[in-house]
Design a protein around this motif. Structure first.
Motif, PDB file in Angstrom:
ATOM      1  N   LEU A  42     -38.501  11.441 -11.063  1.00 39.54           N
ATOM      2  CA  LEU A  42     -37.257  11.189 -11.776  1.00 39.54           C
ATOM      3  C   LEU A  42     -37.247  11.793 -13.171  1.00 39.54           C
ATOM      4  CD1 LEU A  42     -36.318   7.546 -10.695  1.00 39.54           C
ATOM      5  CD2 LEU A  42     -35.604   9.746  -9.741  1.00 39.54           C
ATOM      6  N   SER A  43     -38.410  11.874 -13.826  1.00 39.42           N
ATOM      7  CA  SER A  43     -38.437  12.531 -15.134  1.00 39.42           C
ATOM      8  C   SER A  43     -38.134  14.019 -14.995  1.00 39.42           C
ATOM      9  CB  SER A  43     -39.787  12.313 -15.819  1.00 39.42           C
ATOM     10  OG  SER A  43     -40.839  12.895 -15.078  1.00 39.42           O
ATOM     11  N   GLU A  44     -38.608  14.626 -13.897  1.00 48.00           N
ATOM     12  CA  GLU A  44     -38.298  16.038 -13.653  1.00 48.00           C
ATOM     13  C   GLU A  44     -36.817  16.235 -13.363  1.00 48.00           C
ATOM     14  OE1 GLU A  44     -40.231  18.895 -13.738  1.00 48.00           O
ATOM     15  OE2 GLU A  44     -41.579  17.539 -14.826  1.00 48.00           O
ATOM     16  N   ARG A  45     -36.260  15.374 -12.538  1.00 46.58           N
ATOM     17  CA  ARG A  45     -34.838  15.504 -12.201  1.00 46.58           C
ATOM     18  C   ARG A  45     -33.950  15.230 -13.411  1.00 46.58           C
ATOM     19  NH1 ARG A  45     -33.716  13.123  -6.091  1.00 46.58           N
ATOM     20  NH2 ARG A  45     -35.054  14.619  -5.000  1.00 46.58           N
ATOM     21  N   TYR A  46     -34.289  14.205 -14.167  1.00 39.32           N
ATOM     22  CA  TYR A  46     -33.500  13.910 -15.356  1.00 39.32           C
ATOM     23  C   TYR A  46     -33.634  15.027 -16.380  1.00 39.32           C
ATOM     24  CZ  TYR A  46     -31.997  11.699 -19.690  1.00 39.32           C
ATOM     25  OH  TYR A  46     -31.377  11.428 -20.882  1.00 39.32           O
ATOM     26  N   GLY A  47     -34.854  15.539 -16.543  1.00 39.77           N
ATOM     27  CA  GLY A  47     -35.069  16.657 -17.459  1.00 39.77           C
ATOM     28  C   GLY A  47     -34.275  17.880 -17.054  1.00 39.77           C
ATOM     29  N   ALA A  48     -34.189  18.149 -15.748  1.00 38.62           N
ATOM     30  CA  ALA A  48     -33.417  19.293 -15.263  1.00 38.62           C
ATOM     31  C   ALA A  48     -31.936  19.099 -15.556  1.00 38.62           C
ATOM     32  CB  ALA A  48     -33.649  19.476 -13.769  1.00 38.62           C
ATOM     33  N   TRP A  49     -31.440  17.862 -15.364  1.00 29.17           N
ATOM     34  CA  TRP A  49     -30.022  17.590 -15.695  1.00 29.17           C
ATOM     35  C   TRP A  49     -29.767  17.802 -17.181  1.00 29.17           C
ATOM     36  CZ3 TRP A  49     -28.443  14.001 -19.275  1.00 29.17           C
ATOM     37  CH2 TRP A  49     -27.052  13.887 -19.443  1.00 29.17           C
ATOM     38  N   TYR A  50     -30.660  17.312 -18.017  1.00 30.58           N
ATOM     39  CA  TYR A  50     -30.478  17.425 -19.460  1.00 30.58           C
ATOM     40  C   TYR A  50     -30.471  18.890 -19.908  1.00 30.58           C
ATOM     41  CZ  TYR A  50     -31.529  17.161 -24.440  1.00 30.58           C
ATOM     42  OH  TYR A  50     -31.504  17.325 -25.803  1.00 30.58           O
ATOM     43  N   GLU A  51     -31.390  19.674 -19.360  1.00 31.76           N
ATOM     44  CA  GLU A  51     -31.431  21.099 -19.725  1.00 31.76           C
ATOM     45  C   GLU A  51     -30.161  21.818 -19.287  1.00 31.76           C
ATOM     46  OE1 GLU A  51     -35.003  22.428 -17.898  1.00 31.76           O
ATOM     47  OE2 GLU A  51     -36.309  21.273 -19.237  1.00 31.76           O
ATOM     48  N   LYS A  52     -29.686  21.499 -18.101  1.00 32.84           N
ATOM     49  CA  LYS A  52     -28.451  22.128 -17.606  1.00 32.84           C
ATOM     50  C   LYS A  52     -27.260  21.722 -18.467  1.00 32.84           C
ATOM     51  CE  LYS A  52     -25.559  22.570 -13.472  1.00 32.84           C
ATOM     52  NZ  LYS A  52     -25.399  22.165 -12.037  1.00 32.84           N
ATOM     53  N   ALA A  53     -27.176  20.430 -18.805  1.00 34.99           N
ATOM     54  CA  ALA A  53     -26.067  19.956 -19.637  1.00 34.99           C
ATOM     55  C   ALA A  53     -26.133  20.562 -21.030  1.00 34.99           C
ATOM     56  CB  ALA A  53     -26.101  18.427 -19.721  1.00 34.99           C
ATOM     57  N   SER A  54     -27.331  20.757 -21.559  1.00 40.52           N
ATOM     58  CA  SER A  54     -27.481  21.356 -22.884  1.00 40.52           C
ATOM     59  C   SER A  54     -27.039  22.808 -22.882  1.00 40.52           C
ATOM     60  CB  SER A  54     -28.935  21.257 -23.338  1.00 40.52           C
ATOM     61  OG  SER A  54     -29.338  19.916 -23.471  1.00 40.52           O
ATOM     62  N   ARG A  55     -27.387  23.521 -21.822  1.00 40.22           N
ATOM     63  CA  ARG A  55     -27.007  24.940 -21.739  1.00 40.22           C
ATOM     64  C   ARG A  55     -25.503  25.112 -21.573  1.00 40.22           C
ATOM     65  NH1 ARG A  55     -31.625  25.305 -18.322  1.00 40.22           N
ATOM     66  NH2 ARG A  55     -30.236  25.280 -16.490  1.00 40.22           N
ATOM     67  N   SER A  56     -24.828  24.097 -21.063  1.00 36.39           N
ATOM     68  CA  SER A  56     -23.387  24.209 -20.837  1.00 36.39           C
ATOM     69  C   SER A  56     -22.599  24.213 -22.135  1.00 36.39           C
ATOM     70  CB  SER A  56     -22.909  23.050 -19.956  1.00 36.39           C
ATOM     71  OG  SER A  56     -22.945  21.825 -20.674  1.00 36.39           O
ATOM     72  N   GLY A  57     -23.250  23.838 -23.232  1.00 35.82           N
ATOM     73  CA  GLY A  57     -22.591  23.822 -24.534  1.00 35.82           C
ATOM     74  C   GLY A  57     -21.884  22.522 -24.843  1.00 35.82           C
ATOM     75  N   ALA A  58     -21.950  21.563 -23.929  1.00 45.49           N
ATOM     76  CA  ALA A  58     -21.287  20.280 -24.170  1.00 45.49           C
ATOM     77  C   ALA A  58     -22.006  19.514 -25.271  1.00 45.49           C
ATOM     78  CB  ALA A  58     -21.280  19.459 -22.877  1.00 45.49           C
ATOM     79  N   GLU A  59     -21.229  18.755 -26.037  1.00 46.51           N
ATOM     80  CA  GLU A  59     -21.834  17.917 -27.076  1.00 46.51           C
ATOM     81  C   GLU A  59     -22.442  16.692 -26.426  1.00 46.51           C
ATOM     82  OE1 GLU A  59     -20.725  15.706 -31.312  1.00 46.51           O
ATOM     83  OE2 GLU A  59     -19.215  16.859 -30.200  1.00 46.51           O
ATOM     84  N   LEU A  60     -23.749  16.503 -26.638  1.00 45.64           N
ATOM     85  CA  LEU A  60     -24.474  15.410 -26.010  1.00 45.64           C
ATOM     86  C   LEU A  60     -25.021  14.456 -27.064  1.00 45.64           C
ATOM     87  CD1 LEU A  60     -26.606  17.385 -23.378  1.00 45.64           C
ATOM     88  CD2 LEU A  60     -24.537  16.050 -22.938  1.00 45.64           C
ATOM     89  N   ARG A  61     -24.773  13.193 -26.881  1.00 49.87           N
ATOM     90  CA  ARG A  61     -25.358  12.199 -27.782  1.00 49.87           C
ATOM     91  C   ARG A  61     -26.879  12.160 -27.607  1.00 49.87           C
ATOM     92  NH1 ARG A  61     -23.411   7.337 -30.268  1.00 49.87           N
ATOM     93  NH2 ARG A  61     -24.571   7.320 -32.225  1.00 49.87           N
ATOM     94  N   GLU A  62     -27.331  12.561 -26.432  1.00 48.42           N
ATOM     95  CA  GLU A  62     -28.767  12.582 -26.157  1.00 48.42           C
ATOM     96  C   GLU A  62     -29.512  13.571 -27.045  1.00 48.42           C
ATOM     97  OE1 GLU A  62     -26.841  11.070 -22.431  1.00 48.42           O
ATOM     98  OE2 GLU A  62     -26.417  12.592 -23.947  1.00 48.42           O
ATOM     99  N   ARG A  63     -28.812  14.479 -27.685  1.00 50.51           N
ATOM    100  CA  ARG A  63     -29.463  15.494 -28.517  1.00 50.51           C
ATOM    101  C   ARG A  63     -29.642  15.042 -29.954  1.00 50.51           C
ATOM    102  NH1 ARG A  63     -26.742  21.238 -27.543  1.00 50.51           N
ATOM    103  NH2 ARG A  63     -28.592  21.862 -28.717  1.00 50.51           N
ATOM    104  N   VAL A  64     -29.367  13.785 -30.233  1.00 45.83           N
ATOM    105  CA  VAL A  64     -29.611  13.260 -31.573  1.00 45.83           C
ATOM    106  C   VAL A  64     -31.105  13.304 -31.854  1.00 45.83           C
ATOM    107  CG1 VAL A  64     -29.540  11.208 -33.026  1.00 45.83           C
ATOM    108  CG2 VAL A  64     -27.591  11.797 -31.606  1.00 45.83           C
ATOM    109  N   ALA A  65     -31.469  13.874 -32.972  1.00 44.37           N
ATOM    110  CA  ALA A  65     -32.884  13.924 -33.370  1.00 44.37           C
ATOM    111  C   ALA A  65     -32.963  13.709 -34.866  1.00 44.37           C
ATOM    112  CB  ALA A  65     -33.519  15.273 -33.005  1.00 44.37           C
ATOM    113  N   ASP A  66     -33.815  12.796 -35.302  1.00 42.91           N
ATOM    114  CA  ASP A  66     -33.971  12.491 -36.716  1.00 42.91           C
ATOM    115  C   ASP A  66     -32.641  12.104 -37.347  1.00 42.91           C
ATOM    116  OD1 ASP A  66     -36.703  13.071 -36.653  1.00 42.91           O
ATOM    117  OD2 ASP A  66     -36.284  15.197 -36.921  1.00 42.91           O
TER     118      ASP A  66
END
Length: 430
Positions: free
Chosen positions: A401-425
């Protein structure tokens, strides 16, 4: 040492050596350390070969698991920083301030139709014991670099802080169980919560100030740092027990104060990898490794003295409660806690699923069984089956599941959509 105890020691040593020899080989598989040790515990316990049982080894068993939890609490407290709750602060704060109380309440309500015959206090105790989460059960899920740092940090913060939040509630509920000695509950509150916290804070202050001064004078070696941490854990735990308080709460408080004093007392150094080292990172790493070793062995104890015997008395109510505790009781409160946070559905599902039960739950269950014996048979079985299912289900699914979730996150990030998951610091970068 008697022949039976010697044989137990040989069995424990053989299991530990066996894991050590194949640890690298199985590191990337679905076989986690807790799963390996739990299965071996069932094999050598009363339900299997009968080499290890609570009746004949109660003293050493409790010393082992209590030491493991004390070290884990201390290292978690040392790692706790205000910044942990501000990096994407909505996630750990929501999980702990909203999700945790709702999880306890849901577990309590679920016990009413399924665990008839228990008192209200026993139902609440079961729900409380099964509320804290344990990252060790599914380490890959909370450490995989493919999972966004926000989610990894939030889950790790929840696992590290939840134990300390649950402990005071557990102590008060334990005193209210049927069969408990008639004691002044105000006295229990005073000794276990107030006095134990004060003694832990005093131990942490004393150790932190002494280490700061000795380090400034150049008297302390790396090994000395490590020994002082262990001595602080022992001192805070023992002082609380002297006054019939809670050693675990004292250790938690000592770890927080000890770390704060060291961070404020010495300027941080920059390590080669760019991280900030306040002079005790190496010592903390030693304590964390020791805690991890003892925790792994604690799962061996769990399999032998709790899970194995519980499997002989399985019934549909216990299994149903365990399954719902790991799914509905966890996932619905998480979904409610994260409502309006802006996190996507895959993230909410991932965080909701990976709420594994582990070391804290099994240690607290052992304490209940030790204190109330046969009177705690049903609560002990419920906790044992729930933790056992968690070790299996969360361990087996963590890599996939970490691999599948990671793959979804990478795909969503590449799409250019604004993701709350990308909050860092605390900064949104989408």
């Amino acid at each position: 040492m008697s022949g039976g105890n010697a044989l137990t020691g040989v069995a424990v040593a053989a299991v530990t050596a066996g894991y050590a020899l194949v640890s690298q080989r199985i590191a990337a598989t679905a076989v986690t350390a807790p799963l390996f040790f739990t299965a071996c515990g069932v094999l050598i316990g009363p339900a299997g070969l009968g080499l290890f049982g609570l009746e004949h080894n109660a003293g050493p068993v409790l010393v082992l698991v209590e030491t493991a939890l004390a070290l884990v609490l201390f290292t978690d407290a040392m790692s706790l920083r205000g910044r942990q709750l501000h990096q994407g602060r909505f996630l750990p704060v929501r999980l702990l301030a909203i999700g945790l109380p709702l999880t306890i309440a849901a577990g309590w309500l679920l016990a009413w139709p399924l665990l008839s015959g228990l008192t209200v206090w026993e139902m609440a105790l079961i729900a409380t014991v099964l509320a804290p989460t344990d990252a060790a059960v599914c380490r890959t899920a909370v450490s995989s670099q493919r999972v966004p740092p926000l989610v990894r940090g939030g889950l790790n913060a929840e696992c590290g802080i939840g134990d300390g939040i649950v402990l005071p509630v557990f102590i008060l509920l334990l005193a209210a169980l049927p069969g408990a000695a008639e004691e002044d509950h105000v006295g229990i509150f005073w000794r276990s919560l107030v006095l134990s916290t004060a003694l832990g804070v005093a131990s942490g202050i004393a150790a932190g100030l002494l280490l700061r001064r000795a380090s400034a004078a150049g008297w302390v070696s790396r090994e000395g740092n490590q020994l002082l941490i262990l001595a602080t854990v022992l001192a805070s735990f023992a002082l609380a027990r002297v006054v019939d308080g809670s050693g675990f709460i004292a250790v938690w408080a000592a770890g927080i104060v000890f770390a704060v004093l060291l961070r404020r007392g010495a300027p941080p150094k920059t390590s080669p990898d760019g991280s900030r080292d306040h002079g005790f990172a190496g010592s903390r790493e030693f304590t964390e490794n020791l805690a991890a070793l003892l925790a792994a062995t604690s799962f061996l104890v769990f399999g032998a003295v709790l899970l194995g015997p519980a499997l002989e008395y399985l019934d549909w109510r216990t299994v149903t409660y365990a399954l719902l505790s790991l799914t509905v009781v966890r996932m619905v409160p998480v979904a409610l806690a994260l409502a309006g946070s802006g996190l996507r559905l895959p993230t909410v599902a991932y965080v909701g699923w990976f709420g594994p039960r582990g070391l804290a739950s099994l240690v607290l269950a052992l304490l209940v069984v030790k204190e109330y014996g046969i009177g705690a048979a049903l609560p002990g079985r419920v906790v044992a089956v729930t933790v056992g299912l968690s070790v299996l289900a969360h361990g087996v699914t963590s890599v996939l599941l970490s691999e599948r979730y990671g793959a979804w996150y990478e795909k969503a990030s590449r799409s250019g959509a604004e993701l709350r998951e990308r909050v860092a610091d605390g900064v949104r970068t989408g």
